[in-house]
Design an enzyme around this catalytic site. Sequence first.
Site, mmCIF file in Angstrom:
data_model
loop_
_atom_site.group_PDB
_atom_site.id
_atom_site.type_symbol
_atom_site.label_atom_id
_atom_site.label_comp_id
_atom_site.label_asym_id
_atom_site.label_seq_id
_atom_site.Cartn_x
_atom_site.Cartn_y
_atom_site.Cartn_z
ATOM 1 N N TYR A 102 40.125 55.829 20.902
ATOM 2 C CA TYR A 102 39.141 55.456 21.918
ATOM 3 C C TYR A 102 39.689 54.209 22.607
ATOM 4 O O TYR A 102 39.809 53.163 21.977
ATOM 5 C CB TYR A 102 37.797 55.126 21.273
ATOM 6 N N TYR A 136 29.233 56.553 12.750
ATOM 7 C CA TYR A 136 30.167 57.561 13.274
ATOM 8 C C TYR A 136 30.246 58.772 12.345
ATOM 9 O O TYR A 136 30.213 59.921 12.794
ATOM 10 C CB TYR A 136 31.552 56.939 13.487
ATOM 11 N N PRO A 157 28.677 61.321 25.352
ATOM 12 C CA PRO A 157 29.510 61.884 24.280
ATOM 13 C C PRO A 157 30.311 60.877 23.450
ATOM 14 O O PRO A 157 30.911 61.261 22.439
ATOM 15 C CB PRO A 157 30.458 62.825 25.029
ATOM 16 N N LYS A 171 28.007 62.658 18.930
ATOM 17 C CA LYS A 171 26.779 62.929 18.173
ATOM 18 C C LYS A 171 26.001 64.178 18.613
ATOM 19 O O LYS A 171 25.167 64.682 17.858
ATOM 20 C CB LYS A 171 25.816 61.724 18.284
ATOM 21 N N HIS A 191 39.678 64.058 9.005
ATOM 22 C CA HIS A 191 40.156 62.738 9.433
ATOM 23 C C HIS A 191 39.437 61.636 8.658
ATOM 24 O O HIS A 191 38.238 61.731 8.402
ATOM 25 C CB HIS A 191 39.929 62.544 10.935
HETATM 26 P P1 FAD Z 1 23.633 74.198 24.007
HETATM 27 O O1 FAD Z 1 24.971 74.183 23.389
HETATM 28 O O2 FAD Z 1 23.494 73.760 25.418
HETATM 29 O O3 FAD Z 1 23.078 75.678 23.847
HETATM 30 C C1 FAD Z 1 21.944 76.136 24.556
HETATM 31 C C2 FAD Z 1 22.084 77.619 24.762
HETATM 32 O O4 FAD Z 1 20.920 78.115 25.424
HETATM 33 C C3 FAD Z 1 23.252 77.969 25.675
HETATM 34 O O5 FAD Z 1 24.032 78.980 25.088
HETATM 35 C C4 FAD Z 1 22.597 78.409 26.976
HETATM 36 O O6 FAD Z 1 23.385 79.352 27.674
HETATM 37 C C5 FAD Z 1 21.304 78.992 26.447
HETATM 38 N N1 FAD Z 1 20.227 79.036 27.446
HETATM 39 C C6 FAD Z 1 19.941 78.131 28.407
HETATM 40 N N2 FAD Z 1 18.889 78.534 29.123
HETATM 41 C C7 FAD Z 1 18.481 79.706 28.592
HETATM 42 C C8 FAD Z 1 17.451 80.623 28.910
HETATM 43 N N3 FAD Z 1 16.614 80.386 29.942
HETATM 44 N N4 FAD Z 1 17.324 81.733 28.172
HETATM 45 C C9 FAD Z 1 18.166 81.990 27.134
HETATM 46 N N5 FAD Z 1 19.188 81.154 26.791
HETATM 47 C C10 FAD Z 1 19.334 80.030 27.524
HETATM 48 N N6 FAD Z 1 29.012 66.524 22.514
HETATM 49 C C11 FAD Z 1 29.909 65.863 21.827
HETATM 50 O O7 FAD Z 1 29.591 65.402 20.722
HETATM 51 N N7 FAD Z 1 31.188 65.708 22.331
HETATM 52 C C12 FAD Z 1 31.562 66.254 23.537
HETATM 53 O O8 FAD Z 1 32.710 66.146 23.965
HETATM 54 C C13 FAD Z 1 30.635 66.952 24.275
HETATM 55 N N8 FAD Z 1 30.954 67.504 25.479
HETATM 56 C C14 FAD Z 1 29.983 68.159 26.177
HETATM 57 C C15 FAD Z 1 30.279 68.736 27.429
HETATM 58 C C16 FAD Z 1 29.290 69.376 28.178
HETATM 59 C C17 FAD Z 1 29.622 69.991 29.529
HETATM 60 C C18 FAD Z 1 27.968 69.457 27.657
HETATM 61 C C19 FAD Z 1 26.873 70.148 28.463
HETATM 62 C C20 FAD Z 1 27.692 68.920 26.406
HETATM 63 C C21 FAD Z 1 28.682 68.262 25.658
HETATM 64 N N9 FAD Z 1 28.425 67.718 24.397
HETATM 65 C C22 FAD Z 1 29.350 67.057 23.708
HETATM 66 C C23 FAD Z 1 27.155 67.844 23.765
HETATM 67 C C24 FAD Z 1 27.143 69.006 22.768
HETATM 68 O O9 FAD Z 1 28.028 69.991 23.175
HETATM 69 C C25 FAD Z 1 25.721 69.474 22.717
HETATM 70 O O10 FAD Z 1 24.945 68.422 22.160
HETATM 71 C C26 FAD Z 1 25.512 70.769 21.926
HETATM 72 O O11 FAD Z 1 26.068 71.843 22.635
HETATM 73 C C27 FAD Z 1 24.014 70.988 21.703
HETATM 74 O O12 FAD Z 1 23.803 72.273 21.205
HETATM 75 P P2 FAD Z 1 22.497 73.074 21.602
HETATM 76 O O13 FAD Z 1 22.586 74.357 20.864
HETATM 77 O O14 FAD Z 1 21.313 72.217 21.445
HETATM 78 O O15 FAD Z 1 22.611 73.317 23.169
HETATM 79 C C1 DHB Z 2 35.623 64.715 21.250
HETATM 80 C C2 DHB Z 2 34.470 64.539 21.944
HETATM 81 C C3 DHB Z 2 33.772 63.376 21.790
HETATM 82 O O1 DHB Z 2 32.622 63.189 22.455
HETATM 83 C C4 DHB Z 2 34.215 62.371 20.964
HETATM 84 O O2 DHB Z 2 33.508 61.210 20.861
HETATM 85 C C5 DHB Z 2 35.354 62.557 20.248
HETATM 86 C C6 DHB Z 2 36.077 63.738 20.401
HETATM 87 C C7 DHB Z 2 36.375 65.977 21.422
HETATM 88 O O3 DHB Z 2 35.963 66.799 22.256
HETATM 89 O O4 DHB Z 2 37.392 66.160 20.745
#
Ligand code: FAD
Ligand code: DHB
Length: 390
Positions: A201, A384, A292, A296, A72
């Site tokens: 948005y 962004y 979100p 980021k 995009h």
């Molecule tokens: P995570 O993806 O949380 O991965 C952590 C991993 O550790 C998981 O698999 C978990 O199961 C595992 N874990 C936890 N505890 C333990 C333990 N005790 N032992 C072993 N493993 C463990 N960001 C966006 O930019 N846009 C979005 O739309 C968006 N939607 C989101 C929706 C939700 C519900 C959440 C929670 C987050 C969202 N985010 C979004 C944020 C983005 O998804 C996260 O920033 C990203 O997943 C971060 O990655 P991570 O690997 O740091 O953490």
């Molecule tokens: C999506 C999530 C976001 O947080 C955003 O700013 C834009 C798109 C998505 O899940 O597609």
Amino acid sequence: MRTQVGIVGAGPAGLTLARLLEVAGIESVVLENRSRDHVEQRIRAGVLEQGTVDLLTEAGVADRLHREGLVHHGIELQFDGERHRVPLSDLTGGSTIVIYGQTEVVKDLIQARLASGAPLYFEAEDVSVHELESERPSIRFRHDGGKHELECDVIAGCDGFHGICRETIPAGVLTAFSRDYPYGWLGILAAVAPSNEELVYAHHERGFALLSLRSLEFSRLYVQVDHDEDIREWPDDRIWEELHARLGLEGWNLAEGPVLEKGVTGMRSYVVEPMQYGRLYLAGDAAHIVPPTGAKGLNLAIHDVRTLAEALVEWYGSGSRAALDAYTATCLRRVWRAEHFSWWMTSMLHRDPGDDSFGLRLQLSQLRYVTSSPAAATSLAENYVGLGTL
Ligand code: FAD
Ligand code: DHB
């Protein structure tokens, strides 16, 4: 058991770190407490910055991303009944974003890890980290009915916001900085072609809404709801009605389709400093979360582990701890930029139930400014798509 780097968590941060280390010839073991299926199906982010795509490409895990991801060049901001395009690429010397779900990134990384035969354990139970101040930190866990202890040189805490690594650091070491918001997002995945080519948005008096997508066949849509909204209060009809009200425009139609998944996420900003203690390094959501709106969270997690992988390569290669010691400071520059940008986008686009008409007018003025001033639009665009060096 013994390894060089013990990684707790198989989300984007843990899996990407494992891949980067593998490419550099450094051994690691990844421990995840959920099942493979759960981790691969958990719908979250969808927007990848150019830097994230480049990193996954260099790591050799982006073939499908390049085939299926949608490039995009702009986004749209909607307010006062009109849409305004922010031409991201034109404003940033050609940078783009790629729409490719976090679920797909995670699937690709898991597949590559399993194909290489390097250790990745799902459904690891009672994971705990020990001796963090020593030269031999360890991870204890149960798997397949047996108790295990994994000795490591260092431990990477990639276990997300609710993980155990951050909690294990002794009281008084970490300082937390946070901000709560009185709202959350209700998100749906719908089996219907996206009604607009680019993300929209939308600022609306009923609250924020976002039109996004996962592919040319699947739409991802969000509406602002209360922080602790009960999803049972939201049958599909009510969600569509709200989406029509907030995204609707004269002469434009939002196409509906079967809702395949829905969920509510409360919004919060949170950072801990430092991001390291002894031989434990926190990365991704384990150390910081953003609301979100700026897309980021995932991109920041990937940046942390790139920094950590580079520091570990330097340490194993030359014996120098300089980059490891600087890990927190290096990461926090980007983290705080993303915290500000995410807070700013969130505050500009959401209706705050406690706000008055003065606040509303400030939001609309800011939206007019970022969609009419090239300087203001460029600031939004470069944040962004992701800033290069900080
Ligand atoms: P995570 O993806 O949380 O991965 C952590 C991993 O550790 C998981 O698999 C978990 O199961 C595992 N874990 C936890 N505890 C333990 C333990 N005790 N032992 C072993 N493993 C463990 N960001 C966006 O930019 N846009 C979005 O739309 C968006 N939607 C989101 C929706 C939700 C519900 C959440 C929670 C987050 C969202 N985010 C979004 C944020 C983005 O998804 C996260 O920033 C990203 O997943 C971060 O990655 P991570 O690997 O740091 O953490
Ligand atoms: C999506 C999530 C976001 O947080 C955003 O700013 C834009 C798109 C998505 O899940 O597609």
